[in-house]
Write an enzyme that holds these catalytic residues in place. Structure first.
Site, short mmCIF file in Angstrom:
data_model
loop_
_atom_site.label_atom_id
_atom_site.label_comp_id
_atom_site.label_asym_id
_atom_site.label_seq_id
_atom_site.Cartn_x
_atom_site.Cartn_y
_atom_site.Cartn_z
N SER A 1 0.84 -1.21 0.00
CA SER A 1 0.00 0.00 0.00
C SER A 1 0.87 1.25 0.00
O SER A 1 0.60 2.21 -0.74
CB SER A 1 -0.91 0.02 1.23
OG SER A 1 -1.75 -1.10 1.25
N CYS B 1 -20.25 -8.20 2.89
CA CYS B 1 -19.96 -7.98 4.31
C CYS B 1 -18.48 -8.06 4.65
O CYS B 1 -18.00 -7.35 5.53
CB CYS B 1 -20.73 -8.98 5.15
SG CYS B 1 -22.50 -8.84 4.88
C1 PLP Z 1 -2.05 -7.06 -0.81
C2 PLP Z 1 -2.03 -6.12 -1.94
C3 PLP Z 1 -1.67 -4.77 -1.76
C4 PLP Z 1 -1.38 -4.19 -0.40
O1 PLP Z 1 -0.20 -4.67 0.13
P1 PLP Z 1 0.09 -4.47 1.70
O2 PLP Z 1 1.45 -5.01 1.90
O3 PLP Z 1 -0.96 -5.23 2.41
O4 PLP Z 1 0.01 -3.02 1.97
C5 PLP Z 1 -1.62 -3.94 -2.88
N1 PLP Z 1 -1.91 -4.41 -4.10
C6 PLP Z 1 -2.26 -5.70 -4.32
C7 PLP Z 1 -2.53 -6.15 -5.70
C8 PLP Z 1 -2.34 -6.59 -3.25
O5 PLP Z 1 -2.69 -7.85 -3.47
#
Ligand code: PLP
Length: 396
Positions: free
Chosen positions: A73, A327
């Site tokens: 993220s 949900c």
């Molecule tokens: C899991 C995921 C994220 C987020 O990654 P985090 O390490 O949880 O912040 C972003 N993009 C995709 C496609 C994901 O599968």
């Protein structure tokens, strides 16, 4: 529960013991600060440097293009915001993405829209794949950035990244890809695919949670993410997560070394699960392209049921899975990914994602094929929706 089947590897994965072993010294005796000058800290410094080299080696980028973050993220937010703001200064405020990106991308774009950026979301069609002609038509003189995910986290479809990279390079538009689902699962070649920025997260390929990276092509001069110390060349300050970074690199190395051998049996299991479920449950359908999909991704919609109820009953049987239904995400709308490939709401609500890892055995696949169809039948028996479907009545 003594025995359970973990089929939610797209959400997160098991930390491999080999990876933990590599991390352990940096969580215990080797606690020195990598940025300190005394030799005690230098062991940690060296570990971080080596990890950076390993990432560069397996993703075909340069070591000085690797910037460690707290996860996927953060990498997505950073890439998109910094490109957007840098280009806005040159009067370019148009961004192209797709309708089925991860929320880390979509919500960042939404925030940028409020700040006056214009966003075009490309359609992904019934098979869940972007079409290059749509991209070519969407690019304008004021386009600052194209951000398209490498592979989708819900339906597993793999995007034409090489073509997208080529188009963006030719048009002089920056290209970011959220490769969180791809890295460690399918080959990813940063330089070869003309990518400018790429996001990854260790916990999606059997590394630790809370660590990821943004690969930034050398020469891109964008804004820093976190101001402070000189870590990550001053662009993302904060004392390095030494153990996490070491774990990320080790997990990536193991995943990449294993990939050629691990992929065919994984695909075989995936396809046996898909054809078994489609064959034994009427009015079921596979979501996303059957071929251009991640080796471990199964996503099927069953008409006339609710995904949450299915997940609960599966949980009783010791199966961890996920659904595109309402949900689970805390909203009333079904998954934006399933809607983006044209599923009606009612069908999207009855979806099941099973994401495999190498831990899943052939016996586990047998168990899943044994357990899931009777649960669907049970839910349909008590479903008013299913009754309507059987009577061919209109529903929605
Ligand atoms: C899991 C995921 C994220 C987020 O990654 P985090 O390490 O949880 O912040 C972003 N993009 C995709 C496609 C994901 O599968």
């Amino acid at each position: 529960m003594d025995r359970f089947i973990y089929a939610d590897n797209a959400a997160t994965t098991r930390l491999l013991p080999q990876v933990l072993n590599k991390m352990m010294p940096y969580l215990t005796e080797q606690y020195g600060n990598p940025s300190s000058l005394y030799s005690f800290g230098q062991t940690a410094r060296q570990a971080v440097d080596e990890a950076r080299d390993t990432v560069a080696e397996y993703l075909n980028c340069r070591s000085d293009e690797v910037f460690f973050t707290s996860g996927g993220s953060e990498a997505d937010n950073w890439a998109i915001r910094m490109a957007a703001h840098a280009m806005a200064k040159k009067g370019k405020k148009h961004i192209i993405s797709t309708a089925f990106e991860h929320h880390a991308v979509l919500h960042t774009l939404k925030a940028l829209k409020k700040q006056g950026f214009e966003i075009t979301l490309l359609p992904v069609y019934e098979n869940g794949i972007v079409q290059i002609d749509d991209l070519k038509q969407a690019i304008r003189p004021d386009t600052a950035l194209v951000t398209v995910m490498f592979a989708n986290n819900e339906i597993g479809t793999i995007q034409p990244i090489s073509e997208i990279g080529a188009v963006c390079r030719e048009k002089g538009v920056f290209f970011h890809t959220d490769a969180v689902q791809a890295v460690g699962h399918i080959p990813v070649d940063f330089a070869g695919l003309n990518i400018d920025m790429l996001s990854l997260a260790a916990h999606k390929f059997h590394g630790p949670k809370g660590v990821g990276a943004l690969i930034i092509r050398k020469g891109l001069r964008f804004a820093n993410l976190i101001e402070g110390g000189a870590q990550e060349k001053g662009r993302r300050a904060g004392t390095e997560n030494t153990a996490g970074i070491v774990g990320l690199a080790e997990a990536l190395k193991l995943a990449c070394l294993d990939m050629e051998k691990a992929t065919p049996p994984m695909i075989a299991k995936r396809d046996r699960l898909i054809s078994g479920l489609l064959g034994s449950v009427e009015r079921s359908r596979l979501n996303g392209d059957p071929i251009k999909r991640l080796p471990g991704n199964v996503n099927i919609s069953f008409e006339g049921i609710e995904g949450e109820s299915l997940l609960l009953l599966l949980d009783f049987k010791g199966v961890c899975a996920s659904s595109g239904s309402a949900c689970t995400s805390g909203s009333l709308d079904p998954s934006h990914v399933l809607l983006s490939i044209g599923l009606p709401h009612a069908i999207a609500h009855g979806s099941l994602r099973l994401s495999l890892s190498q831990d899943i055995t052939d016996e586990d696949i047998d168990t899943l094929l044994e357990v899931i169809p009777p649960i669907i039948n049970r839910l349909r028996d008590i479903s008013p929706l299913w009754e309507k479907i059987l009577k061919n009545e209109k529903y929605e």
